[in-house]
Every structure is written in C-alpha cells, then in structure tokens.
Design a protein around this motif. Structure first.
Motif, PDB file in Angstrom:
ATOM      1  N   ARG A  75       9.007 -10.570  -6.876  1.00 12.98           N
ATOM      2  CA  ARG A  75       7.876 -11.160  -7.595  1.00 12.98           C
ATOM      3  C   ARG A  75       6.951 -10.129  -8.264  1.00 12.98           C
ATOM      4  O   ARG A  75       6.700 -10.210  -9.460  1.00 12.98           O
ATOM      5  N   GLY A  76       6.414  -9.184  -7.525  1.00 14.08           N
ATOM      6  CA  GLY A  76       5.429  -8.240  -8.075  1.00 14.08           C
ATOM      7  C   GLY A  76       5.939  -7.457  -9.277  1.00 14.08           C
ATOM      8  O   GLY A  76       5.327  -7.492 -10.357  1.00 14.08           O
ATOM      9  N   PRO A  77       7.060  -6.747  -9.143  1.00 12.96           N
ATOM     10  CA  PRO A  77       7.589  -5.997 -10.286  1.00 12.96           C
ATOM     11  C   PRO A  77       8.000  -6.901 -11.462  1.00 12.96           C
ATOM     12  O   PRO A  77       7.837  -6.522 -12.621  1.00 12.96           O
ATOM     13  N   TYR A  78       8.496  -8.113 -11.149  1.00  9.78           N
ATOM     14  CA  TYR A  78       8.861  -9.035 -12.234  1.00  9.78           C
ATOM     15  C   TYR A  78       7.605  -9.453 -13.001  1.00  9.78           C
ATOM     16  O   TYR A  78       7.599  -9.471 -14.233  1.00  9.78           O
ATOM     17  N   GLU A  79       6.550  -9.802 -12.268  1.00 16.97           N
ATOM     18  CA  GLU A  79       5.301 -10.204 -12.930  1.00 16.97           C
ATOM     19  C   GLU A  79       4.740  -9.072 -13.778  1.00 16.97           C
ATOM     20  O   GLU A  79       4.215  -9.306 -14.865  1.00 16.97           O
ATOM     21  N   ALA A  80       4.849  -7.829 -13.297  1.00 22.83           N
ATOM     22  CA  ALA A  80       4.374  -6.675 -14.076  1.00 22.83           C
ATOM     23  C   ALA A  80       5.173  -6.537 -15.371  1.00 22.83           C
ATOM     24  O   ALA A  80       4.606  -6.294 -16.446  1.00 22.83           O
ATOM     25  N   GLN A  81       6.490  -6.685 -15.292  1.00 24.93           N
ATOM     26  CA  GLN A  81       7.331  -6.598 -16.486  1.00 24.93           C
ATOM     27  C   GLN A  81       7.018  -7.733 -17.450  1.00 24.93           C
ATOM     28  O   GLN A  81       6.944  -7.529 -18.663  1.00 24.93           O
ATOM     29  N   ASP A  84      14.808 -23.209   0.156  1.00 25.12           N
ATOM     30  CA  ASP A  84      15.078 -21.773   0.285  1.00 25.12           C
ATOM     31  C   ASP A  84      13.850 -21.056   0.863  1.00 25.12           C
ATOM     32  O   ASP A  84      12.803 -21.682   1.050  1.00 25.12           O
ATOM     33  N   PRO A  85      13.955 -19.775   1.183  1.00 24.33           N
ATOM     34  CA  PRO A  85      12.832 -19.060   1.805  1.00 24.33           C
ATOM     35  C   PRO A  85      11.566 -18.981   0.953  1.00 24.33           C
ATOM     36  O   PRO A  85      10.507 -18.609   1.441  1.00 24.33           O
ATOM     37  N   ASN A  86      11.659 -19.344  -0.318  1.00 22.46           N
ATOM     38  CA  ASN A  86      10.515 -19.271  -1.231  1.00 22.46           C
ATOM     39  C   ASN A  86       9.913 -20.635  -1.534  1.00 22.46           C
ATOM     40  O   ASN A  86       9.014 -20.751  -2.353  1.00 22.46           O
ATOM     41  N   GLY A  87      10.437 -21.685  -0.888  1.00 22.75           N
ATOM     42  CA  GLY A  87       9.938 -23.032  -1.123  1.00 22.75           C
ATOM     43  C   GLY A  87      10.658 -23.779  -2.217  1.00 22.75           C
ATOM     44  O   GLY A  87      10.247 -24.889  -2.581  1.00 22.75           O
ATOM     45  N   THR A 140      16.193 -14.099   0.604  1.00 19.55           N
ATOM     46  CA  THR A 140      16.581 -15.024  -0.458  1.00 19.55           C
ATOM     47  C   THR A 140      18.058 -14.865  -0.784  1.00 19.55           C
ATOM     48  O   THR A 140      18.788 -15.859  -0.925  1.00 19.55           O
ATOM     49  N   LYS A 141      18.522 -13.627  -0.884  1.00 17.95           N
ATOM     50  CA  LYS A 141      19.957 -13.381  -1.119  1.00 17.95           C
ATOM     51  C   LYS A 141      20.775 -13.989   0.011  1.00 17.95           C
ATOM     52  O   LYS A 141      21.783 -14.660  -0.233  1.00 17.95           O
TER      53      LYS A 141
END
Length: 127
Positions: free
Chosen positions: A57-63, A117-120, A19-20
């Motif tokens: 995604r995963g750590p952001y969703e947890a936060q 982008d790579p995430n749609g 993505t970067k």
C-alpha cells in the motif's frame, strides 16, 4: 466495443506475504513474472493469466501520487472466480484455515463460497 476483457484486479495491502498466501494457498493462484515496478508486489496467475496484482500500500500510494493519481477506497463489493471442483475448493480453504459462507442458488445447481482476504476484500467462488 473497444474493450476485450477484464485484465486484472489490484489488491493493496500492508502485508504482502499474508495476501500472497491467501490467494495462492487458499485459492490456488500462482506467483508469476512481474515487471520491475516502483513498488513491491506480486502478480498472481490463474490459468496462465496475471489476474490478481498485489501491491504494498504505502509505496504504491507514493507512486500513484507521483503520477498525479489519488488512491481512494473503491466501491467494489467483491471479486468472483469460477471454480471447477467444489470439494477441491472447500478442501483448499479448510487446509489454509479460511472460513467461507456457503450458498446454493435455487434452480441452478450453482454453489457459491464467500470468503474475505486478509485486506477485507470479499472473494466469491462459483462452482
């Protein structure tokens, strides 16, 4: 009006580096200073402003869950940037291996490039 400007867009991803690379290599944004947040990510700058934030995604969703926020699919169709040089933008995209759909808006001279982008996330560049 209490609002001054749009501050940034957050892109959630399972592949931070791809993505970067998309936003930096294909579109010319630059990695810049980012505070120590509770999840991995980047702040990508355009003209000195951190306009695209990228988060794993995963750590952001947890936060977000810890804060009591639910992360859902957002009903946003695309993000648009204003470009200065059409041929330069096309060259960067080609060099990065990014395909774009092109359009010219009749009667305006506005030339558009639409890419994903790579995430749609659909990205529009207007020149």
């Amino acid at each position: 009006m209490p609002l001054r400007q749009l501050d940034h867009v957050l892109v959630l991803t399972d592949d931070l580096e791809a993505t970067k690379a998309f936003y930096c290599d294909a579109l010319g944004l630059e990695v810049g200073e980012r505070p120590a947040l509770e999840f991995p990510g980047y702040w990508l700058y355009l003209a000195g402003l951190p306009c695209v934030h990228v988060a794993e995604r995963g750590p952001y969703e947890a936060q977000a869950a810890w804060l009591g926020l639910q992360v859902e699919e957002a009903p946003v169709d695309h993000v648009a940037f204003a470009g200065a040089d059409y041929e330069d933008v096309v060259g960067r995209l080609e060099a990065a291996g990014v395909q774009a759909v092109t359009n010219t808006v009749a009667g305006t001279g506005l030339r558009q490039l639409f890419l994903t982008d790579p995430n749609g996330v659909r990205v529009e560049v207007n020149v």
